[in-house]
Scaffold this active site. Structure first.
Site, PDB file in Angstrom:
ATOM      1  N   GLY A 149       8.419  -7.788 -20.440  1.00  0.00           N
ATOM      2  CA  GLY A 149       7.633  -6.579 -20.659  1.00  0.00           C
ATOM      3  C   GLY A 149       6.247  -6.655 -20.046  1.00  0.00           C
ATOM      4  O   GLY A 149       6.034  -7.334 -19.037  1.00  0.00           O
ATOM      5  N   GLY A 167       0.829  -1.204   0.000  1.00  0.00           N
ATOM      6  CA  GLY A 167       0.000   0.000   0.000  1.00  0.00           C
ATOM      7  C   GLY A 167       0.864   1.254   0.000  1.00  0.00           C
ATOM      8  O   GLY A 167       0.706   2.140  -0.853  1.00  0.00           O
ATOM      9  N   THR A 173      12.542  -5.926  -5.126  1.00  0.00           N
ATOM     10  CA  THR A 173      11.458  -5.563  -4.205  1.00  0.00           C
ATOM     11  C   THR A 173      10.811  -4.235  -4.645  1.00  0.00           C
ATOM     12  O   THR A 173      11.518  -3.271  -4.917  1.00  0.00           O
ATOM     13  CB  THR A 173      11.989  -5.403  -2.758  1.00  0.00           C
ATOM     14  OG1 THR A 173      12.820  -6.513  -2.456  1.00  0.00           O
ATOM     15  CG2 THR A 173      10.858  -5.313  -1.754  1.00  0.00           C
ATOM     16  N   ASP A 179       5.209  -2.604  -7.526  1.00  0.00           N
ATOM     17  CA  ASP A 179       4.509  -1.467  -6.898  1.00  0.00           C
ATOM     18  C   ASP A 179       4.832  -0.176  -7.641  1.00  0.00           C
ATOM     19  O   ASP A 179       3.970   0.687  -7.838  1.00  0.00           O
ATOM     20  CB  ASP A 179       4.952  -1.322  -5.430  1.00  0.00           C
ATOM     21  CG  ASP A 179       4.612  -2.551  -4.596  1.00  0.00           C
ATOM     22  OD1 ASP A 179       3.648  -3.259  -4.952  1.00  0.00           O
ATOM     23  OD2 ASP A 179       5.315  -2.806  -3.596  1.00  0.00           O
ATOM     24  N   GLY A 181       7.699  -9.327 -16.162  1.00  0.00           N
ATOM     25  CA  GLY A 181       9.123  -9.205 -15.813  1.00  0.00           C
ATOM     26  C   GLY A 181       9.945  -8.770 -17.014  1.00  0.00           C
ATOM     27  O   GLY A 181       9.614  -7.788 -17.682  1.00  0.00           O
TER      28      GLY A 181
HETATM   29  O1  RIB Z   1       5.898  -5.347  -2.839  1.00  0.00           O
HETATM   30  C1  RIB Z   1       6.974  -5.223  -1.941  1.00  0.00           C
HETATM   31  C2  RIB Z   1       6.450  -5.216  -0.529  1.00  0.00           C
HETATM   32  O2  RIB Z   1       5.886  -6.470  -0.235  1.00  0.00           O
HETATM   33  C3  RIB Z   1       7.507  -5.018   0.536  1.00  0.00           C
HETATM   34  O3  RIB Z   1       7.751  -3.661   0.798  1.00  0.00           O
HETATM   35  C4  RIB Z   1       6.967  -5.789   1.711  1.00  0.00           C
HETATM   36  O4  RIB Z   1       6.585  -4.997   2.788  1.00  0.00           O
HETATM   37  C5  RIB Z   1       5.786  -6.594   1.159  1.00  0.00           C
HETATM   38  O5  RIB Z   1       4.583  -6.040   1.505  1.00  0.00           O
END
Ligand code: RIB
Length: 301
Positions: free
Chosen positions: A218, A41, A241, A245, A215
């Site tokens: 594309g 989020g 990571t 998002d 990934g």
């Molecule tokens: O999408 C990455 C996130 O997934 C990380 O920041 C971790 O907190 C998990 O929620």
């Protein structure tokens, strides 16, 4: 500009850089350990805000952490007035990042799983037609939030991450835009090939728009009338990571400002490539000027 409310998780990420992801029964040492803000989020809200969208975040964290989060978010144009302090520990994630930048994550939901009907009422107050809501699957009551938002005429975007079997029982016909990776596409459609996933999902939800990220291969945008494919930008992966998002935030910000879908996808792809080349989650999300510079550099190649 239309507003977007992200209703999702905030986590404290404990990241361990390791030579390889630990195997069953094995004990290994990390080469680097760090803690930082994360949670899908918060990460997606930061990406939206950095990309220039008028962004609000609703989440729950421990009373003890609220001022640290406020300090962290102060330089960002992100409204956290609907992040509620609660008497539960802040969610946290244990993240292993291997030498190739790949990760695996274990999440403990904490305050993220204590959302109540009252939290939903307060969070959605003042939002309605013309606004957008972005949900992931790291909080409880997502189904109820989805229904309440739809009843208010809010445009609903779902990134069903992490994907659990219960999601297939949600009223997904309420979703206007799906943002999926391959694993999520498989879980929702039962198909393994990207094109089959998209066709199966559009048969079921013909009014939806779907973005499938693949990934290094594309991403594809699909609706009942359009298909757009965009290639991924090549970078040296340091830590994947929050790459998804970052893509989500930059893509939706593009849509909110009225950019063409292809342009929004290309910018999102550049933003996510930059995030992959940096360590961490929230802290790896680039500023808009960096993404634009990277975009121009790549276009010139
Ligand atoms: O999408 C990455 C996130 O997934 C990380 O920041 C971790 O907190 C998990 O929620």
């Amino acid at each position: 500009m239309n507003r977007i409310l992200v209703f999702g998780s905030v986590n404290l990420d404990h990241t361990y850089e390791v030579p390889h992801i630990v195997r069953p029964g094995e004990t290994i040492s990390s080469t680097v350990y760090r803690t930082a803000w994360g949670g899908k989020g918060l990460n997606q809200a930061i990406a939206l805000a950095k990309a220039g969208a008028s962004t609000f975040l609703t989440a729950q964290i421990s009373e003890a952490d609220i001022s640290a989060l406020a300090d962290f978010c102060a330089p960002l144009h992100l409204d956290i007035s609907r992040v509620y302090p609660v008497p539960f520990p802040t969610g946290h994630a244990m993240i292993q990042v291997d030498a190739a930048g790949q990760n695996c994550i274990v999440v403990t939901a904490g305050a993220n799983s204590k959302i109540t009907p009252e939290t939903i009422r307060n969070a959605l107050e003042g939002f309605g037609a013309g606004d957008m809501l972005l949900l992931q699957n790291e909080i409880n009551l997502v189904l109820e939030i989805l229904r309440s938002a739809k009843a208010k005429g809010i445009r609903v975007v779902l990134n069903p991450s992490p994907c659990t079997s219960e999601i297939t029982r949600w009223p997904l016909e309420c979703v206007d835009i799906f943002l999926l990776n391959e694993a999520e596409g498989l879980a929702l459609s039962g198909e393994t090939e990207p094109e089959n996933m998209l066709s199966a999902l559009l048969d079921r939800y013909p009014a939806a728009q779907i973005v499938l990220t693949l990934g290094e291969k594309g991403s594809i945008f699909a609706s009942s009338t359009q298909r757009i494919s965009v290639t991924a930008c090549r970078v040296q992966a340091v830590d994947t990571t929050a790459a998804g998002d970052t893509f989500t935030g930059y893509f939706l910000s593009g849509l909110l400002r009225g950019a063409a879908v292809e342009e929004a996808m290309k910018l999102a792809s550049c933003a996510s490539a930059i995030a992959v080349s940096r360590p961490g989650a929230a802290q790896s999300i680039p500023e808009l000027y960096e993404v634009q510079a990277f975009f121009e550099e790549n276009a010139a190649k």
